[in-house]
Design an enzyme around this catalytic site. Structure first.
Site, PDB file in Angstrom:
ATOM      1  N   LYS A 155       0.837  -1.266  -0.052  1.00 32.79           N
ATOM      2  CA  LYS A 155       0.071  -0.006   0.022  1.00 32.79           C
ATOM      3  C   LYS A 155       0.896   1.312  -0.086  1.00 32.79           C
ATOM      4  O   LYS A 155       1.166   1.983   0.899  1.00 32.79           O
ATOM      5  CB  LYS A 155      -0.880   0.086   1.097  1.00 32.79           C
ATOM      6  CG  LYS A 155      -2.202  -0.836   1.033  1.00 32.79           C
ATOM      7  CD  LYS A 155      -3.109  -0.693   2.078  1.00 32.79           C
ATOM      8  CE  LYS A 155      -4.012   0.587   2.537  1.00 32.79           C
ATOM      9  NZ  LYS A 155      -5.002   0.814   1.325  1.00 32.79           N
TER      10      LYS A 155
HETATM   11  N1  PMP Z   1      -7.111  -2.630  -3.165  1.00 27.95           N
HETATM   12  C1  PMP Z   1      -6.697  -1.409  -3.063  1.00 27.95           C
HETATM   13  C2  PMP Z   1      -6.068  -0.539  -4.112  1.00 27.95           C
HETATM   14  C3  PMP Z   1      -6.786  -0.868  -1.673  1.00 27.95           C
HETATM   15  O1  PMP Z   1      -6.534   0.600  -1.428  1.00 27.95           O
HETATM   16  C4  PMP Z   1      -7.496  -1.469  -1.024  1.00 27.95           C
HETATM   17  C5  PMP Z   1      -7.787  -0.926   0.657  1.00 27.95           C
HETATM   18  N2  PMP Z   1      -6.706  -1.208   1.304  1.00 27.95           N
HETATM   19  C6  PMP Z   1      -7.914  -2.889  -1.217  1.00 27.95           C
HETATM   20  C7  PMP Z   1      -7.823  -3.397  -2.383  1.00 27.95           C
HETATM   21  C8  PMP Z   1      -8.767  -3.692  -0.062  1.00 27.95           C
HETATM   22  O2  PMP Z   1      -7.783  -3.969   0.885  1.00 27.95           O
HETATM   23  P1  PMP Z   1      -8.320  -4.438   2.255  1.00 27.95           P
HETATM   24  O3  PMP Z   1      -9.396  -5.602   2.386  1.00 27.95           O
HETATM   25  O4  PMP Z   1      -7.103  -4.898   2.894  1.00 27.95           O
HETATM   26  O5  PMP Z   1      -8.628  -3.162   2.936  1.00 27.95           O
END
Ligand code: PMP
Length: 313
Positions: A155
């Site tokens: 991220k």
């Molecule tokens: N894809 C992206 C680009 C994101 O920013 C997120 C949010 N964190 C997700 C998918 C979903 O990830 P998570 O379920 O870990 O929040």
């Protein structure tokens, strides 16, 4: 109680936590972050952090990619997050935003030879997408960044320019959210969500090789579908046309929860109503994240001690 932050290795009021304008991460996007939910359970008067360890493990992976020394182990990050949230005293759902970043006040594009810092903020977050009504999407004209450009597995803050371009384009064209394709034209994900399809009774989601973030919610849904509904998820590349032919489509994400997609590129998904499998998964998921399903309590970390709960009740 003022909102607090953990910043430069101490807790302080959020209003006092400031960085200098030459901070490397501000100029070059050299940081990685997390989004973690704290979910309020009113019967138990308890706030549960959902899969906090998995989030911080992913953050450590992002730090390795960006050569950031987060100065804290995963367990230390969990401990200080619990302290921060407890100190802030919320009795409602919260969103926690940790950030590990290149903190040197220095000009020059690089990753090495710079100082790093780690901070955490806790805040409330209004509904990100309408999980009750469902969302209307478009296929973005922006393509998802490739692993060889900026690794989507982390991220990484700089990557979110890609997401922001797609989200704003979608909103300005009257849609709620964008669906991004890869360079090769396969479906990747939303601007901040993973995507799932129900195709002929099977659950399908793009694999990590299609430049997705490996979402914690994505993994949660794969496990809940398998354990509770007996549905295996197939991780396979999805063509754009399948967006139009799927019986059900939904987003998953910490901010977005499970958000049904009811329309894509002006075509209704299925019959245009929230699908059956999506509904069942939503119900399961909302119980699990609030610590209401004993089978999945190991994913929920309580913030308040028994003593504090007695005082507040
Ligand atoms: N894809 C992206 C680009 C994101 O920013 C997120 C949010 N964190 C997700 C998918 C979903 O990830 P998570 O379920 O870990 O929040």
């Amino acid at each position: 109680m003022p909102p607090y932050a953990y910043f430069r290795r101490q807790f302080m009021p959020l209003a006092e936590a400031k960085v200098g304008i030459l901070t490397h991460a501000l100029h070059y996007g050299t940081a990685c972050f997390e989004g973690i939910r704290g979910n309020w359970n009113d019967e138990q008067k308890q706030l549960f952090l959902f899969r906090v360890k998995d989030h911080y493990e992913r953050m450590h992976d992002g730090c390795r990619i960006l050569k950031i020394d987060p100065h804290h182990s995963v367990n230390e990050m969990i401990d200080l997050t619990l302290k921060l949230v407890e100190k802030s005293g919320y009795h409602e759902d919260v969103y926690i935003r940790p950030l590990a970043y290149k903190s040197s006040e220095a000009i020059g594009v690089k990753l090495h030879g710079l100082e790093d810092d780690f901070l955490v903020i806790v805040a409330t977050l209004p509904a990100y997408l309408d999980a009750d009504k469902g969302v209307r999407c478009c296929t973005s004209s922006w393509r998802r960044v490739d692993d060889t450009m900026i690794p989507a597995r982390g991220k990484i803050t700089g990557i979110y320019v890609n997401s922001a371009l797609a989200k704003t384009e979608a909103n300005e064209h009257g849609f709620d959210e964008a669906i991004l394709l890869n360079h090769d034209g396969h479906v990747s994900e939303g601007s901040g969500e993973n995507i799932f399809f129900v195709l002929n009774g099977k659950l399908v989601t793009p694999p990590s090789s299609d430049n997705i973030l490996l979402g914690v919610t994505r993994d949660t849904i794969i496990q809940l579908a398998r354990n509770e509904l007996g549905i295996e998820t197939i991780e396979a590349s999805v063509d754009r046309t399948e967006l139009y032919l799927a019986d059900e489509v939904f987003f998953t994400g910490t901010a977005a929860h499970i958000s049904p997609i009811i329309e894509i590129d002006h075509r209704p998904v299925g019959d245009g109503k929230i699908g059956n499998i999506t509904k069942q998964l939503q119900q399961l998921y909302f119980d699990v994240i609030k610590g209401k399903n004993p089978k999945y309590l190991h994913w929920c970390t309580p913030v308040y001690s028994k003593l504090a709960q007695a005082k507040h009740s």
